[in-house]
Design an enzyme around this catalytic site. Structure first.
Site, PDB file in Angstrom:
ATOM      1  N   THR A   8       0.859  -1.181   0.000  1.00  0.00           N
ATOM      2  CA  THR A   8       0.000   0.000   0.000  1.00  0.00           C
ATOM      3  C   THR A   8       0.893   1.228   0.000  1.00  0.00           C
ATOM      4  O   THR A   8       2.066   1.140   0.368  1.00  0.00           O
ATOM      5  CB  THR A   8      -0.921   0.026   1.237  1.00  0.00           C
ATOM      6  N   ASN A   9       0.318   2.357  -0.398  1.00  0.00           N
ATOM      7  CA  ASN A   9       1.033   3.622  -0.240  1.00  0.00           C
ATOM      8  C   ASN A   9       0.265   4.535   0.695  1.00  0.00           C
ATOM      9  O   ASN A   9       0.531   5.724   0.783  1.00  0.00           O
ATOM     10  CB  ASN A   9       1.271   4.297  -1.598  1.00  0.00           C
ATOM     11  N   HIS A  12      -1.282   6.219   6.420  1.00  0.00           N
ATOM     12  CA  HIS A  12      -2.057   5.962   7.640  1.00  0.00           C
ATOM     13  C   HIS A  12      -2.104   4.467   7.961  1.00  0.00           C
ATOM     14  O   HIS A  12      -1.941   4.059   9.111  1.00  0.00           O
ATOM     15  CB  HIS A  12      -3.465   6.542   7.515  1.00  0.00           C
ATOM     16  N   ASP A  76      -7.594  -5.734   1.582  1.00  0.00           N
ATOM     17  CA  ASP A  76      -8.684  -5.206   0.766  1.00  0.00           C
ATOM     18  C   ASP A  76      -9.922  -5.168   1.646  1.00  0.00           C
ATOM     19  O   ASP A  76     -10.142  -6.078   2.453  1.00  0.00           O
ATOM     20  CB  ASP A  76      -8.912  -6.080  -0.475  1.00  0.00           C
ATOM     21  N   PHE A 159     -13.641   8.441   6.603  1.00  0.00           N
ATOM     22  CA  PHE A 159     -13.626   8.504   5.141  1.00  0.00           C
ATOM     23  C   PHE A 159     -14.693   7.551   4.599  1.00  0.00           C
ATOM     24  O   PHE A 159     -15.376   6.868   5.361  1.00  0.00           O
ATOM     25  CB  PHE A 159     -12.233   8.111   4.612  1.00  0.00           C
ATOM     26  N   TYR A 161     -17.645   5.481   3.546  1.00  0.00           N
ATOM     27  CA  TYR A 161     -19.053   5.380   3.949  1.00  0.00           C
ATOM     28  C   TYR A 161     -19.272   5.676   5.439  1.00  0.00           C
ATOM     29  O   TYR A 161     -20.372   5.460   5.950  1.00  0.00           O
ATOM     30  CB  TYR A 161     -19.570   3.966   3.640  1.00  0.00           C
ATOM     31  N   LYS A 182     -12.780   4.201  16.668  1.00  0.00           N
ATOM     32  CA  LYS A 182     -13.151   3.401  15.487  1.00  0.00           C
ATOM     33  C   LYS A 182     -12.199   2.218  15.323  1.00  0.00           C
ATOM     34  O   LYS A 182     -12.643   1.093  15.078  1.00  0.00           O
ATOM     35  CB  LYS A 182     -13.137   4.288  14.228  1.00  0.00           C
ATOM     36  N   ARG A 188     -10.923  -3.231   9.891  1.00  0.00           N
ATOM     37  CA  ARG A 188      -9.489  -3.141   9.620  1.00  0.00           C
ATOM     38  C   ARG A 188      -8.690  -3.351  10.897  1.00  0.00           C
ATOM     39  O   ARG A 188      -7.696  -4.067  10.920  1.00  0.00           O
ATOM     40  CB  ARG A 188      -9.141  -1.798   8.976  1.00  0.00           C
TER      41      ARG A 188
HETATM   42  P1  IMP Z   1      -9.697  -0.235   0.961  1.00  0.00           P
HETATM   43  O1  IMP Z   1      -9.573  -1.614   0.397  1.00  0.00           O
HETATM   44  O2  IMP Z   1      -9.290  -0.151   2.404  1.00  0.00           O
HETATM   45  O3  IMP Z   1      -8.998   0.797   0.118  1.00  0.00           O
HETATM   46  O4  IMP Z   1     -11.244   0.130   0.939  1.00  0.00           O
HETATM   47  C1  IMP Z   1     -11.994   0.154  -0.273  1.00  0.00           C
HETATM   48  C2  IMP Z   1     -13.218   1.040  -0.131  1.00  0.00           C
HETATM   49  O5  IMP Z   1     -14.128   0.492   0.844  1.00  0.00           O
HETATM   50  C3  IMP Z   1     -12.922   2.461   0.353  1.00  0.00           C
HETATM   51  O6  IMP Z   1     -12.579   3.319  -0.722  1.00  0.00           O
HETATM   52  C4  IMP Z   1     -14.247   2.846   1.006  1.00  0.00           C
HETATM   53  O7  IMP Z   1     -15.175   3.245   0.028  1.00  0.00           O
HETATM   54  C5  IMP Z   1     -14.727   1.526   1.608  1.00  0.00           C
HETATM   55  N1  IMP Z   1     -14.235   1.401   2.996  1.00  0.00           N
HETATM   56  C6  IMP Z   1     -13.320   0.504   3.463  1.00  0.00           C
HETATM   57  N2  IMP Z   1     -13.110   0.666   4.780  1.00  0.00           N
HETATM   58  C7  IMP Z   1     -13.892   1.692   5.161  1.00  0.00           C
HETATM   59  C8  IMP Z   1     -14.105   2.346   6.423  1.00  0.00           C
HETATM   60  O8  IMP Z   1     -13.506   2.040   7.469  1.00  0.00           O
HETATM   61  N3  IMP Z   1     -15.004   3.356   6.416  1.00  0.00           N
HETATM   62  C9  IMP Z   1     -15.663   3.756   5.305  1.00  0.00           C
HETATM   63  N4  IMP Z   1     -15.492   3.205   4.107  1.00  0.00           N
HETATM   64  C10 IMP Z   1     -14.611   2.168   4.026  1.00  0.00           C
END
Ligand code: IMP
Length: 204
Positions: A8-9, A12, A76, A159, A161, A182, A188
């Site tokens: 990842t880049n 955070h 992911d 961020f 949703y 959170k 996560r």
């Molecule tokens: P990523 O794989 O962590 O980059 O998440 C992919 C997408 O899922 C993000 O761009 C958000 O739209 C949504 N998403 C993932 N985790 C969260 C969260 O903790 N809060 C809100 N949206 C999330």
């Protein structure tokens, strides 16, 4: 010291893993150096073409393994809404975009609220899958945070949703919580803590 790439880049996310490693064991965390894609000179936008979170996480980790021959993990995540057949799922970031390119959280939330208009079942969950490729083995770590989709936005933190997701057992949305609060309950946070426990165990 063992070098492991986090594919990842997102600074955070990197800091979160480093911080949790240190918290889990200040001594054993010294055994690991967590590197970002930028740290290894990888500027590639690794394609996420899988149909599950696990597939996408694996694709990212495998890319680093194949091209850089380093131990690696990738994550992911996304939102799964029961009344929508677990959509938007792996398409969470690009839900509102027909061309599947941009990440517009406001448009994504608008589309989700629109699709849930007059729908009584608001149950949803965030899911994270982390895939680790280390010492010739593949390990998976999953975190799920159950909750429900609100009728309208509330809160300014976070961020994606966050403003429309209220985790089970809480009266506020993710966007009304501090990042620390959170992380304690989030998908996560759960997956990262499982990964960190595994890494610490692996050097004991
Ligand atoms: P990523 O794989 O962590 O980059 O998440 C992919 C997408 O899922 C993000 O761009 C958000 O739209 C949504 N998403 C993932 N985790 C969260 C969260 O903790 N809060 C809100 N949206 C999330």
């Amino acid at each position: 010291m063992k070098k492991i790439v986090f594919a990842t880049n997102n600074r955070h996310k990197i800091e979160e893993v480093r911080g949790l490693l240190k918290k889990a064991s200040p001594v054993l965390s010294e055994e690991f150096e967590i590197l970002s894609l930028a740290d290894i000179g990888c500027t590639e936008d690794i394609p996420e073409t899988g149909s599950t979170f696990a597939e996408n996480a694996f694709l990212k980790a495998e890319y680093v393994k194949v091209h850089y021959d380093m131990d690696c993990f990738a994550d992911d995540s996304g939102l799964e809404v029961r009344a929508l057949g677990m959509e938007p799922g792996v398409r969470s970031a690009r839900y509102a975009d027909v061309l599947g390119r941009t990440h517009d959280s406001e448009a994504n939330m608008d589309k989700l609220l629109q699709n849930l208009q007059n729908v009584r079942d608001r149950q949803a969950q965030f899911r994270t899958v982390i895939v680790l490729l280390m010492d010739g083995k593949k390990e998976e770590f999953e975190g799920i945070c159950r909750g429900e989709i609100m009728q309208e936005r509330s809160g300014k933190e976070g961020f994606g949703y966050d403003p429309i997701f209220r985790p089970e057992g809480h009266t506020v949305t993710f966007a009304e919580m501090t990042m620390e609060a959170k992380n304690q309950i989030s998908h996560r946070g759960q997956a990262v803590r499982k990964l960190v426990d595994y890494l610490i165990q692996s050097v004991k």
